[in-house]
Design a protein around this motif. Structure first.
Motif, PDB file in Angstrom:
ATOM      1  N   PHE B 143       0.836  -1.209   0.000  1.00 23.34           N
ATOM      2  CA  PHE B 143       0.000   0.000   0.000  1.00 23.34           C
ATOM      3  C   PHE B 143       0.863   1.248   0.000  1.00 23.34           C
ATOM      4  N   ILE B 144       0.312   2.284  -0.587  1.00 24.81           N
ATOM      5  CA  ILE B 144       0.999   3.579  -0.664  1.00 24.81           C
ATOM      6  C   ILE B 144       0.036   4.636  -0.137  1.00 24.81           C
ATOM      7  N   PHE B 145       0.522   5.488   0.745  1.00 27.60           N
ATOM      8  CA  PHE B 145      -0.367   6.534   1.272  1.00 27.60           C
ATOM      9  C   PHE B 145       0.368   7.862   1.368  1.00 27.60           C
ATOM     10  N   ALA B 146      -0.425   8.922   1.411  1.00 30.96           N
ATOM     11  CA  ALA B 146       0.098  10.299   1.450  1.00 30.96           C
ATOM     12  C   ALA B 146       0.592  10.617   2.847  1.00 30.96           C
ATOM     13  N   SER B 147       1.904  10.687   3.028  1.00 29.01           N
ATOM     14  CA  SER B 147       2.455  11.051   4.331  1.00 29.01           C
ATOM     15  C   SER B 147       2.874  12.522   4.382  1.00 29.01           C
ATOM     16  N   GLY B 148       2.874  13.196   3.257  1.00 30.42           N
ATOM     17  CA  GLY B 148       3.136  14.635   3.245  1.00 30.42           C
ATOM     18  C   GLY B 148       2.033  15.384   3.971  1.00 30.42           C
ATOM     19  N   THR B 149       2.342  16.586   4.438  1.00 30.10           N
ATOM     20  CA  THR B 149       1.424  17.282   5.342  1.00 30.10           C
ATOM     21  C   THR B 149       0.807  18.542   4.731  1.00 30.10           C
ATOM     22  N   GLY B 150      -0.239  19.002   5.375  1.00 34.39           N
ATOM     23  CA  GLY B 150      -0.877  20.262   5.002  1.00 34.39           C
ATOM     24  C   GLY B 150      -2.385  20.106   4.905  1.00 34.39           C
ATOM     25  N   PHE B 151      -3.115  21.182   5.224  1.00 30.17           N
ATOM     26  CA  PHE B 151      -4.574  21.144   5.158  1.00 30.17           C
ATOM     27  C   PHE B 151      -5.086  21.576   3.793  1.00 30.17           C
TER      28      PHE B 151
END
Lengths: 355, 355
Positions: B143-151
């Motif tokens: 699995f690959i997921f978005a670990s980068g941040t920000g609203f």
């Protein structure tokens, strides 16, 4: 469902990061306050809530959020007036909608009081993070995600509810050019489009990247059947002004029930502006643009409040929009932000004092 | 896109949890092996990969996975034959599909080699976790997921790719009763239904809970326009047998291109079984059930391989399915699992040796 909210314990940071923040040059949602509110659901109930230092979450790699996108969120803001007092805008609407979203995503609803008490406890601790600069505000992000584990494609048995905050400048800068999308879609009939569910947003990223390559900042989604009707813009509801009539699509299971959207409708009606809430055909917008009766289009949402649209792309044509002197977009932006920042009367009781 | 995969460093656990596991009573996807494969994307490229002890991930609360559901995954299995040798089944198909899913979800694709080299490195270390018990296997979850941040509602700038494994028994036990859904929908035309995107799954949980209250284990999704055609079951593709003809819906942007589905089609064609890949109307299935020509329905997917359907609910009626002696479901389940467990010839080269 109701529980007694015990006093919410607060673990304070040793040293605030507040002095490091340049409040005159805030981006949107990228600097976070000292604390966050946290409450977990397990063993069939929401547990003791707490305010803790903003910091990393520790999660099992099998947590269902990573695999099945089971999450919902809200977006809201706190505003500081010229006397230094702090305000929210219609927070009970966010509370209500978060539970509507949660229900659709098989996430346990929050008991009465947990949302508002958590919000107030957090904002009391991080009160000094609410910007006083004009146009800035404290963006507030309540979210719930599946922290329970397992590779079985079924709802998690544990969830984490967090409220985090980011002092923020404006979401879009300047005017927005939008593409009316005919290939990709945002939502299905009977789907999750009306919910603020995480997966609804990820699905828009790629089509929005494609639109960006052609110079558009946002996509206007149309119905997935025939791409005949204007729906919403993903992060905003869409308003169209033809002649002096203000129009927007009715909410449905594909369209988010936006709080800024409903506030504009209520203001417009109270001011005697002709309003039509009905399905809007792309063809009539194109026709109105060609015959000069299309006077404005704008987006409405918490992050950007009101975003005037300068042009829209449809098939291979670009349609420029005029800039009317009596702009509804500018008018409603002023009316709503004046209420939010306590610069005007609040005829509908939308302002909520944080003291 | 291709990179040279450096040797993948391995950090081993001090003490294996293997002796604690009861391999004769395995559930599905709830016990995890000692290690996991991990590779992160940041600064515009996939970084050094590694095999590390299976353990908690540390993530900023603003990581976009929590807010916008930006994630994709795969499901695959490793099998142990009676000689103790270990095998995969068509892993290059999972690799290909993961990149197709990633592209739709604005997640950077994996460079050639990373998926297979990571998988092999992990399974070399956790080789002893592949069950030898009949019907059990090692379920593998890339699995690959978005670990980068920000609203900000936009794609993340950092991602985490993990492969984790769980020795597992069967996904469903016994026969399955399904509900043909007419109110809720799984996917939109032009949406993300063909991708193994996290949010596609969360959206199915609530309607599946409603169906479960009426005694159904799974929902069969229909098109969101008129609920006229059978599409898929969320965790499985659906096959229908009318007379001796085997039918399944064509893949589309609403339907997952299942590997078990395409394997069954290839086997059926090679055996001279009449196959129709075409849109299947709910009405013709109901009609065939009434006139006795509906002989079977079954689901097909990696987790359950083949799941015979014992009955289906449509509107307020329950339609029981016969149990034919010459069951296609049983036949294809045996043919595929015989190939997977190296009990039969592999005419199409689907088996992949792990040594």
């Amino acid at each position: 469902m109701s529980i007694t909210i015990n006093e919410i314990p607060v673990k304070r940071v040793d040293k605030s990061r507040l002095p490091e923040v340049d409040f005159d040059n805030l981006a949107f949602g990228s600097v976070f306050t000292d604390h966050m509110f946290r409450c977990t659901y397990r063993e069939g109930r929401w547990q003791q809530a707490e305010v803790v230092p903003y910091g990393p979450l520790t999660l099992d790699p099998a947590s269902k959020i990573f695999h099945y996108g089971q999450s919902v969120f809200e977006g809201m803001k706190a505003y500081r007036d010229s006397d230094g007092k702090a305000w929210l805008f219609r927070p009970e609407e966010n509370q209500r909608r978060l539970n509507i979203s949660a229900s659709r995503m098989a996430i346990p609803e929050l008991p009465d009081g947990l949302f508002m008490e958590g919000l107030k406890a957090l904002l009391e601790v991080d009160r000094d993070w609410i910007p006083g600069q004009s146009g800035s505000s404290l963006y507030i992000r309540p979210f719930i995600f599946a922290s329970g584990t397992g590779f079985h494609a079924s709802p998690a048995d544990a969830f984490t509810f967090i409220i985090a905050c980011a002092p923020s400048g404006s979401y879009f800068s300047g005017k927005v050019s939008v593409k009316i999308e005919e290939a990709y879609s945002r939502a299905a009939d009977g789907g999750t489009g009306f919910a603020k569910a995480g997966g609804n947003y990820a699905g828009q990223f790629y089509p929005t990247q494609l639109a960006a390559r052609d110079g558009f900042q946002q996509v206007i989604w149309t119905d997935d059947h025939r791409h005949e009707y204007i729906e919403e813009a993903g992060a905003m509801n869409i308003f169209v002004r033809i002649g002096d009539t203000l129009m927007t699509a009715p909410t449905s299971d594909r369209i988010l029930d936006g709080i800024t959207r409903k506030s504009i409708l209520q203001l417009a009606e109270s001011e005697g502006i002709p309003v039509e809430v009905r399905k809007i055909r792309v063809a009539e917008v194109v026709e109105a643009s060609k015959n000069g009766s299309l006077r404005e289009m704008f987006g409405a949402g918490t992050a950007a409040v009101v975003s005037p649209i300068s042009s829209f792309g449809y098939r291979d044509e670009l349609f420029e929009l005029p800039e009317p002197e009596d702009s509804y977009a500018a008018h409603f932006k002023k009316r709503i932000t004046d209420i939010q920042y306590n610069r005007a009367e609040d005829p509908f009781g939308w302002r909520y004092p944080l003291g």
